[in-house]
Design a protein around this motif. Structure first.
Motif, PDB file in Angstrom:
ATOM      1  N   LEU A 401     -35.669  91.810   3.059  1.00 17.30           N
ATOM      2  CA  LEU A 401     -34.796  91.512   4.193  1.00 17.30           C
ATOM      3  C   LEU A 401     -33.475  90.909   3.740  1.00 17.30           C
ATOM      4  CD1 LEU A 401     -37.246  90.025   6.854  1.00 17.30           C
ATOM      5  CD2 LEU A 401     -35.976  92.161   7.006  1.00 17.30           C
ATOM      6  N   THR A 402     -33.527  90.056   2.727  1.00 11.79           N
ATOM      7  CA  THR A 402     -32.313  89.423   2.225  1.00 11.79           C
ATOM      8  C   THR A 402     -31.393  90.447   1.580  1.00 11.79           C
ATOM      9  OG1 THR A 402     -33.571  87.401   1.841  1.00 11.79           O
ATOM     10  CG2 THR A 402     -31.446  87.577   0.755  1.00 11.79           C
ATOM     11  N   ALA A 403     -31.965  91.348   0.798  1.00 18.60           N
ATOM     12  CA  ALA A 403     -31.153  92.414   0.201  1.00 18.60           C
ATOM     13  C   ALA A 403     -30.536  93.283   1.293  1.00 18.60           C
ATOM     14  CB  ALA A 403     -32.019  93.261  -0.737  1.00 18.60           C
ATOM     15  N   ALA A 404     -31.321  93.618   2.309  1.00 16.02           N
ATOM     16  CA  ALA A 404     -30.797  94.429   3.415  1.00 16.02           C
ATOM     17  C   ALA A 404     -29.661  93.709   4.137  1.00 16.02           C
ATOM     18  CB  ALA A 404     -31.917  94.757   4.399  1.00 16.02           C
ATOM     19  N   SER A 405     -29.796  92.390   4.287  1.00 12.27           N
ATOM     20  CA  SER A 405     -28.735  91.610   4.923  1.00 12.27           C
ATOM     21  C   SER A 405     -27.441  91.679   4.115  1.00 12.27           C
ATOM     22  CB  SER A 405     -29.185  90.150   5.068  1.00 12.27           C
ATOM     23  OG  SER A 405     -28.153  89.344   5.607  1.00 12.27           O
ATOM     24  N   GLY A 406     -27.553  91.599   2.793  1.00 14.63           N
ATOM     25  CA  GLY A 406     -26.369  91.734   1.948  1.00 14.63           C
ATOM     26  C   GLY A 406     -25.711  93.087   2.098  1.00 14.63           C
ATOM     27  N   VAL A 407     -26.515  94.143   2.229  1.00 17.16           N
ATOM     28  CA  VAL A 407     -25.967  95.490   2.432  1.00 17.16           C
ATOM     29  C   VAL A 407     -25.240  95.571   3.774  1.00 17.16           C
ATOM     30  CG1 VAL A 407     -26.571  97.913   2.734  1.00 17.16           C
ATOM     31  CG2 VAL A 407     -27.666  96.579   0.930  1.00 17.16           C
ATOM     32  N   VAL A 408     -25.803  94.948   4.811  1.00 16.91           N
ATOM     33  CA  VAL A 408     -25.146  94.933   6.124  1.00 16.91           C
ATOM     34  C   VAL A 408     -23.767  94.292   6.024  1.00 16.91           C
ATOM     35  CG1 VAL A 408     -25.233  93.926   8.446  1.00 16.91           C
ATOM     36  CG2 VAL A 408     -27.270  94.995   7.472  1.00 16.91           C
ATOM     37  N   VAL A 409     -23.688  93.167   5.307  1.00 19.55           N
ATOM     38  CA  VAL A 409     -22.390  92.506   5.130  1.00 19.55           C
ATOM     39  C   VAL A 409     -21.432  93.425   4.385  1.00 19.55           C
ATOM     40  CG1 VAL A 409     -21.200  90.572   4.033  1.00 19.55           C
ATOM     41  CG2 VAL A 409     -23.359  90.182   5.216  1.00 19.55           C
ATOM     42  N   ALA A 410     -21.911  94.086   3.327  1.00 14.89           N
ATOM     43  CA  ALA A 410     -21.053  94.964   2.530  1.00 14.89           C
ATOM     44  C   ALA A 410     -20.511  96.121   3.360  1.00 14.89           C
ATOM     45  CB  ALA A 410     -21.832  95.494   1.328  1.00 14.89           C
ATOM     46  N   VAL A 411     -21.325  96.647   4.271  1.00 15.48           N
ATOM     47  CA  VAL A 411     -20.939  97.826   5.042  1.00 15.48           C
ATOM     48  C   VAL A 411     -20.157  97.442   6.300  1.00 15.48           C
ATOM     49  CG1 VAL A 411     -21.845  99.759   6.401  1.00 15.48           C
ATOM     50  CG2 VAL A 411     -22.845  99.206   4.172  1.00 15.48           C
ATOM     51  N   ARG A 412     -20.591  96.402   6.991  1.00 16.87           N
ATOM     52  CA  ARG A 412     -20.067  96.116   8.332  1.00 16.87           C
ATOM     53  C   ARG A 412     -18.920  95.110   8.337  1.00 16.87           C
ATOM     54  NH1 ARG A 412     -20.950  96.714  13.635  1.00 16.87           N
ATOM     55  NH2 ARG A 412     -20.959  94.904  15.032  1.00 16.87           N
ATOM     56  N   MET A 413     -18.932  94.143   7.451  1.00 12.59           N
ATOM     57  CA  MET A 413     -17.953  93.065   7.512  1.00 12.59           C
ATOM     58  C   MET A 413     -16.630  93.498   6.884  1.00 12.59           C
ATOM     59  SD  MET A 413     -18.190  89.239   5.852  1.00 12.59           S
ATOM     60  CE  MET A 413     -16.845  88.069   6.069  1.00 12.59           C
ATOM     61  N   TYR A 414     -15.539  93.140   7.521  1.00 15.03           N
ATOM     62  CA  TYR A 414     -14.229  93.266   6.888  1.00 15.03           C
ATOM     63  C   TYR A 414     -13.820  91.878   6.380  1.00 15.03           C
ATOM     64  CZ  TYR A 414     -12.813  91.521  11.503  1.00 15.03           C
ATOM     65  OH  TYR A 414     -12.713  90.793  12.655  1.00 15.03           O
ATOM     66  N   GLU A 415     -12.882  91.838   5.455  1.00 17.34           N
ATOM     67  CA  GLU A 415     -12.445  90.576   4.866  1.00 17.34           C
ATOM     68  C   GLU A 415     -11.718  89.724   5.901  1.00 17.34           C
ATOM     69  OE1 GLU A 415     -12.312  87.543   3.066  1.00 17.34           O
ATOM     70  OE2 GLU A 415     -13.097  89.133   1.771  1.00 17.34           O
ATOM     71  N   THR A 416     -12.118  88.445   6.012  1.00 17.05           N
ATOM     72  CA  THR A 416     -11.534  87.558   6.999  1.00 17.05           C
ATOM     73  C   THR A 416     -10.526  86.579   6.418  1.00 17.05           C
ATOM     74  OG1 THR A 416     -13.316  85.912   6.765  1.00 17.05           O
ATOM     75  CG2 THR A 416     -13.642  87.666   8.380  1.00 17.05           C
ATOM     76  N   HIS A 417     -10.471  86.474   5.088  1.00 18.11           N
ATOM     77  CA  HIS A 417      -9.493  85.565   4.491  1.00 18.11           C
ATOM     78  C   HIS A 417      -8.154  86.300   4.397  1.00 18.11           C
ATOM     79  CE1 HIS A 417      -7.414  83.168   1.424  1.00 18.11           C
ATOM     80  NE2 HIS A 417      -8.172  82.163   1.850  1.00 18.11           N
ATOM     81  N   PRO A 418      -7.089  85.764   4.990  1.00 15.65           N
ATOM     82  CA  PRO A 418      -5.827  86.506   5.084  1.00 15.65           C
ATOM     83  C   PRO A 418      -5.288  86.958   3.742  1.00 15.65           C
ATOM     84  CG  PRO A 418      -5.773  84.550   6.489  1.00 15.65           C
ATOM     85  CD  PRO A 418      -7.028  84.445   5.666  1.00 15.65           C
ATOM     86  N   ALA A 419      -5.252  86.081   2.752  1.00 15.43           N
ATOM     87  CA  ALA A 419      -4.680  86.447   1.458  1.00 15.43           C
ATOM     88  C   ALA A 419      -5.498  87.533   0.775  1.00 15.43           C
ATOM     89  CB  ALA A 419      -4.569  85.211   0.569  1.00 15.43           C
ATOM     90  N   ALA A 420      -6.850  87.379   0.812  1.00 13.90           N
ATOM     91  CA  ALA A 420      -7.709  88.379   0.180  1.00 13.90           C
ATOM     92  C   ALA A 420      -7.637  89.717   0.910  1.00 13.90           C
ATOM     93  CB  ALA A 420      -9.153  87.869   0.139  1.00 13.90           C
ATOM     94  N   ALA A 421      -7.493  89.679   2.228  1.00 12.37           N
ATOM     95  CA  ALA A 421      -7.413  90.915   3.000  1.00 12.37           C
ATOM     96  C   ALA A 421      -6.141  91.693   2.674  1.00 12.37           C
ATOM     97  CB  ALA A 421      -7.453  90.602   4.489  1.00 12.37           C
ATOM     98  N   ARG A 422      -5.052  90.973   2.351  1.00 15.61           N
ATOM     99  CA  ARG A 422      -3.788  91.643   2.012  1.00 15.61           C
ATOM    100  C   ARG A 422      -3.785  92.195   0.590  1.00 15.61           C
ATOM    101  NH1 ARG A 422      -1.549  87.075   4.755  1.00 15.61           N
ATOM    102  NH2 ARG A 422      -1.183  86.067   2.735  1.00 15.61           N
ATOM    103  N   ALA A 423      -4.693  91.651  -0.268  1.00 14.43           N
ATOM    104  CA  ALA A 423      -4.684  92.046  -1.682  1.00 14.43           C
ATOM    105  C   ALA A 423      -5.149  93.499  -1.860  1.00 14.43           C
ATOM    106  CB  ALA A 423      -5.570  91.111  -2.471  1.00 14.43           C
TER     107      ALA A 423
END
Length: 423
Positions: A401-423
């Motif tokens: 379940l933990t590995a699957a949760s990490g995959v969900v973050v990798a696929v679904r989440m976009y970067e929320t930190h402004p500087a990192a998102a612009r990089a």
């Protein structure tokens, strides 16, 4: 250090330097809050099986279910209560509710008393931990908020680790009850005394920051002299809208929410099930206490580094990598069968959690309801699987379940930190 914001003479001032004494006191108070949980980490599952004779693992973990559900609900209400009644009254109320917990653990004639004690402990943690977070945010102001949260979380979880280790040592020499829980009684008494006598109300600091923020917004949004920006002009989402967005609708927020739930699902497993696995593997109570301390100790210290690191690399890489590292640690725990491999897995689990925990706090502040529900979900799931297929199978299920949760973050989440998102 933060340069204090301008303030009226004699009034509240923002910044760590201007509020160093109160901030340091609140760090100490939060360490006592963490110690209240730490008194249970090594011993309560062993009490369930060895003192109260509970054969089913799911029954033995009911105290974590009670704790998780109560803490999640209390966290959801803590901010509103602190705004309505003040921070200090809520903090004192949390300590008053927590004061009977070690006494119930010492005197409990039946397992139901232990479950009741953990309902009170959930309220204590929800009110006290959340309120110390709010008070530190009030004092620090916006410029050093990340540092303030890092110090708060490190103090709390290092106290969890130290107390888990000490209670394991005490139990190895004096038995599972009552001596190990004298520490919790001392923590509760000291926390209540400090909160009553020395902690000062910080709501005025929050009001000052709000005034400064409103003034800045007014200056930017209304350069002309004929209009001011009223509070009503700023549309704020309802509680229901926030819950829907953070749970389902908004990709980054919902990805963080599920990761927070799974992260605490792991913690519930480590708290309740792993001590049983270690004892079955032939370890002494003192060794169980050391293993129970390693994971939160690495977690507590590590997030002092990983929090700032997420500001440089971004939130998404640390959350994804941390969840996958936790999955590896749990898999190693299921495969291991002796002290040293289990210790290595505990350290790895602590590193993974340190990568995830402060980064989630930085990425989303409204996921605490789902995060703390993870305690209850983890205890229920791990208990049922352990009863059906064994302790190792339960650890494997949580690892997947933990590995699957990490995959969900990798696929679904976009970067929320402004500087990192612009990089």
């Amino acid at each position: 250090m933060t340069r204090p914001a301008p303030a009226r003479p004699g009034g509240p001032r923002l910044g760590l330097r201007a509020n160093l004494a109160q901030f340091s006191l609140l760090v100490g108070v939060n360490a006592l809050v963490g110690g209240m949980v730490g008194q249970e980490r090594s011993l309560l599952s062993l009490l369930a099986t060895e003192v109260f004779g509970l054969a089913a693992v799911s029954a033995a973990l009911t105290y974590i279910v009670a704790f998780g559900l109560t803490k999640a609900a209390t966290n959801f209400l803590a901010g509103t209560l602190a705004d309505r009644y003040g921070r200090k009254p809520v903090l004192v109320a949390g300590w008053l509710i927590g004061l009977p917990v070690p006494l119930l653990l010492i005197w409990a004639p039946t397992w139901g008393w232990i479950v009741a004690a953990n309902i009170l402990l959930g309220v204590n943690q929800g009110l006290c931990w959340s309120t110390t977070v709010i008070m530190k945010i009030d004092l620090a102001g916006p410029r050093r908020r990340g540092l303030a949260m890092g110090l708060n979380e490190a103090a709390g979880y290092l106290a969890v680790a130290l107390t888990a280790y000490l209670t394991g040592l005490i139990a190895a020499r004096a038995g599972l009850r009552p001596e190990p829980f004298f520490l919790g009684l001392a923590y509760a008494g000291l926390g209540l005394g400090l909160s009553l006598q020395l902690v000062r109300e910080t709501r005025g600091h929050a009001q000052l920051e709000a005034q400064l923020t409103d003034a800045a917004r007014t200056t930017v949004a209304n350069p002309g002299p004929n209009r001011t920006l009223a509070a009503a002009d700023v549309e704020r989402p309802s509680t229901r809208e926030v819950l829907v967005r953070t749970s389902l609708r908004e990709p980054a927020l919902s990805a963080c929410s599920q990761a927070g739930l799974v992260n605490n699902l792991n913690d519930g497993l480590a708290w309740g099930l792993l001590p049983l696995l270690f004892v079955r593997g032939g370890l002494s109570v003192a060794q169980v206490g050391l293993l129970a301390a390693l994971y939160p100790a690495v977690w507590g210290l590590g997030q002092l580094l990983t929090g700032p690191l997420s500001d440089r690399l971004g939130r998404k890489p640390l959350i994804t990598g941390g969840m996958l590292l936790q999955a590896m640690a749990l898999s190693s725990t299921a495969l291991a069968g002796s002290f040293l491999p289990w210790a290595a897995a505990a350290i790895l689990l602590g590193v993974g959690t340190a990568m995830v925990y402060p980064t989630l706090l930085a990425a989303i502040s409204d996921y605490r309801l789902w995060r703390d529900t993870g305690f209850a979900v983890g205890a229920l799931l791990a208990g049922m699987v352990a009863d059906l297929a064994g302790l190792e199978a339960a650890v494997w299920v949580v690892a997947v379940l933990t590995a699957a949760s990490g995959v969900v973050v990798a696929v679904r989440m976009y970067e929320t930190h402004p500087a990192a998102a612009r990089a």
